[in-house]
Scaffold this motif. Sequence first.
Motif, PDB file in Angstrom:
ATOM      1  N   TYR A 102      41.285  70.163  38.601  1.00 50.77           N
ATOM      2  CA  TYR A 102      40.925  70.026  40.008  1.00 50.77           C
ATOM      3  C   TYR A 102      39.409  70.082  40.207  1.00 50.77           C
ATOM      4  N   LYS A 103      38.774  70.980  39.467  1.00 55.26           N
ATOM      5  CA  LYS A 103      37.324  71.129  39.612  1.00 55.26           C
ATOM      6  C   LYS A 103      36.587  69.868  39.187  1.00 55.26           C
ATOM      7  N   SER A 104      37.137  69.137  38.202  1.00 53.71           N
ATOM      8  CA  SER A 104      36.465  67.944  37.699  1.00 53.71           C
ATOM      9  C   SER A 104      36.413  66.821  38.725  1.00 53.71           C
ATOM     10  N   VAL A 105      37.315  66.843  39.721  1.00 50.70           N
ATOM     11  CA  VAL A 105      37.336  65.754  40.712  1.00 50.70           C
ATOM     12  C   VAL A 105      36.704  66.175  42.029  1.00 50.70           C
ATOM     13  N   ILE A 106      36.280  67.443  42.145  1.00 49.29           N
ATOM     14  CA  ILE A 106      35.698  67.897  43.409  1.00 49.29           C
ATOM     15  C   ILE A 106      34.429  67.119  43.746  1.00 49.29           C
ATOM     16  N   ALA A 107      33.546  66.958  42.757  1.00 45.26           N
ATOM     17  CA  ALA A 107      32.289  66.254  43.004  1.00 45.26           C
ATOM     18  C   ALA A 107      32.556  64.820  43.479  1.00 45.26           C
ATOM     19  N   GLU A 108      33.533  64.160  42.879  1.00 51.03           N
ATOM     20  CA  GLU A 108      33.864  62.790  43.274  1.00 51.03           C
ATOM     21  C   GLU A 108      34.414  62.755  44.700  1.00 51.03           C
ATOM     22  N   LEU A 109      35.260  63.724  45.051  1.00 53.97           N
ATOM     23  CA  LEU A 109      35.812  63.765  46.405  1.00 53.97           C
ATOM     24  C   LEU A 109      34.731  64.042  47.447  1.00 53.97           C
ATOM     25  N   VAL A 110      33.791  64.928  47.096  1.00 57.88           N
ATOM     26  CA  VAL A 110      32.685  65.223  48.016  1.00 57.88           C
ATOM     27  C   VAL A 110      31.845  63.978  48.251  1.00 57.88           C
ATOM     28  N   GLN A 111      31.592  63.215  47.187  1.00 54.68           N
ATOM     29  CA  GLN A 111      30.811  61.989  47.335  1.00 54.68           C
ATOM     30  C   GLN A 111      31.550  60.969  48.194  1.00 54.68           C
ATOM     31  N   LEU A 112      32.877  60.863  48.004  1.00 55.77           N
ATOM     32  CA  LEU A 112      33.668  59.948  48.831  1.00 55.77           C
ATOM     33  C   LEU A 112      33.632  60.364  50.302  1.00 55.77           C
ATOM     34  N   GLU A 113      33.698  61.666  50.549  1.00 52.66           N
ATOM     35  CA  GLU A 113      33.616  62.143  51.926  1.00 52.66           C
ATOM     36  C   GLU A 113      32.257  61.830  52.544  1.00 52.66           C
ATOM     37  N   ASP A 115      30.184  59.408  51.680  1.00 49.02           N
ATOM     38  CA  ASP A 115      30.094  57.963  51.923  1.00 49.02           C
ATOM     39  C   ASP A 115      30.865  57.570  53.167  1.00 49.02           C
ATOM     40  N   ARG A 116      32.024  58.194  53.365  1.00 44.76           N
ATOM     41  CA  ARG A 116      32.825  57.864  54.554  1.00 44.76           C
ATOM     42  C   ARG A 116      32.123  58.303  55.821  1.00 44.76           C
ATOM     43  N   MET A 117      31.495  59.469  55.800  1.00 49.84           N
ATOM     44  CA  MET A 117      30.764  59.943  56.975  1.00 49.84           C
ATOM     45  C   MET A 117      29.587  59.039  57.295  1.00 49.84           C
ATOM     46  N   ASP A 118      28.956  58.501  56.253  1.00 45.90           N
ATOM     47  CA  ASP A 118      27.828  57.586  56.476  1.00 45.90           C
ATOM     48  C   ASP A 118      28.281  56.292  57.129  1.00 45.90           C
ATOM     49  N   ARG A 119      29.552  55.910  56.937  1.00 48.83           N
ATOM     50  CA  ARG A 119      30.047  54.661  57.508  1.00 48.83           C
ATOM     51  C   ARG A 119      30.712  54.867  58.871  1.00 48.83           C
ATOM     52  N   GLU A 120      30.597  56.063  59.449  1.00 50.66           N
ATOM     53  CA  GLU A 120      31.193  56.342  60.747  1.00 50.66           C
ATOM     54  C   GLU A 120      30.553  55.452  61.822  1.00 50.66           C
ATOM     55  N   ARG A 121      31.389  54.924  62.710  1.00 46.57           N
ATOM     56  CA  ARG A 121      30.897  54.020  63.741  1.00 46.57           C
ATOM     57  C   ARG A 121      29.966  54.753  64.701  1.00 46.57           C
ATOM     58  N   ARG A 122      28.852  54.143  64.992  1.00 50.66           N
ATOM     59  CA  ARG A 122      27.876  54.738  65.905  1.00 50.66           C
ATOM     60  C   ARG A 122      28.284  54.441  67.344  1.00 50.66           C
TER      61      ARG A 122
END
Length: 249
Positions: A102-113, A115-122
């Motif tokens: 689980y710990k090995s995928v935390i960094a990847e999930l944080v990065q995905l989150e 990236d998703r926040m950066d694409r939030e509609r203004r």
Amino acid sequence: MKFEVKLPLFEGPFDLLLFFIERDELDIYDIPISQIANDFLDYVHQLEKLNIEVASEFILVAATLMRIKAKMLLPRPVIDEEGNEIDPREELVRHLLEYKRYKSVIAELVQLETDRMDRERRGNITREIKALAESTNVEAELQNLDLFKILKVYQKVMQRYEMEKNKVIHQVVQYPYTIADQKSYILDSVRASGRMAFTDLIKENPEKIYVIFNFLAILELLQLQQVKLHLGEGFNNFWIEGREEVAVD
């Protein structure tokens, strides 16, 4: 002269265990439980010395490590239904491997989150600020305030107060005994009298934790073949005798 103490904080007990394993390049499938338990307890004691509250999960894992260590010291291994010896470390290793995955995928999930926040509609900033101001209008809130709402708020506050007041507080107590000291004491007593009864050892100090330290010390001496045991008279009693050329550990 001032001394600065820096103590790394870990997210949980398994994070700390993985740190010890990676630091000392240990085999996770063949963990030296005595070494890991000593490092873990030293860390917990350092937290206590710095007046840092020790979380309950750290205390639980510390107790688990001591239980595994005691099981590994027992001369009779636990056997499963098929006659295979059960390794007391098996469950701990399984939890560590699962936590590591689980710990090995935390960094990847944080990065995905991220990236998703950066694409939030203004949206329309002016309209959002106006809506925010209306939602925090104190006068409008007071207009809709009645006795029932006040009582509900009071009830929630009192419930939270009772929970905080009755919250269980865990405290780690460092006892003035060590297994190494008790091993030396037992060997010296055996050399002086030839043998000693376990009941006599308990009579010296009937405190429960003292009896546990002595019992663990006897198990280690038995595993190291520095003493031998003979059944004695009475309930749960046995004689402790030394072997020839006993060497203190």
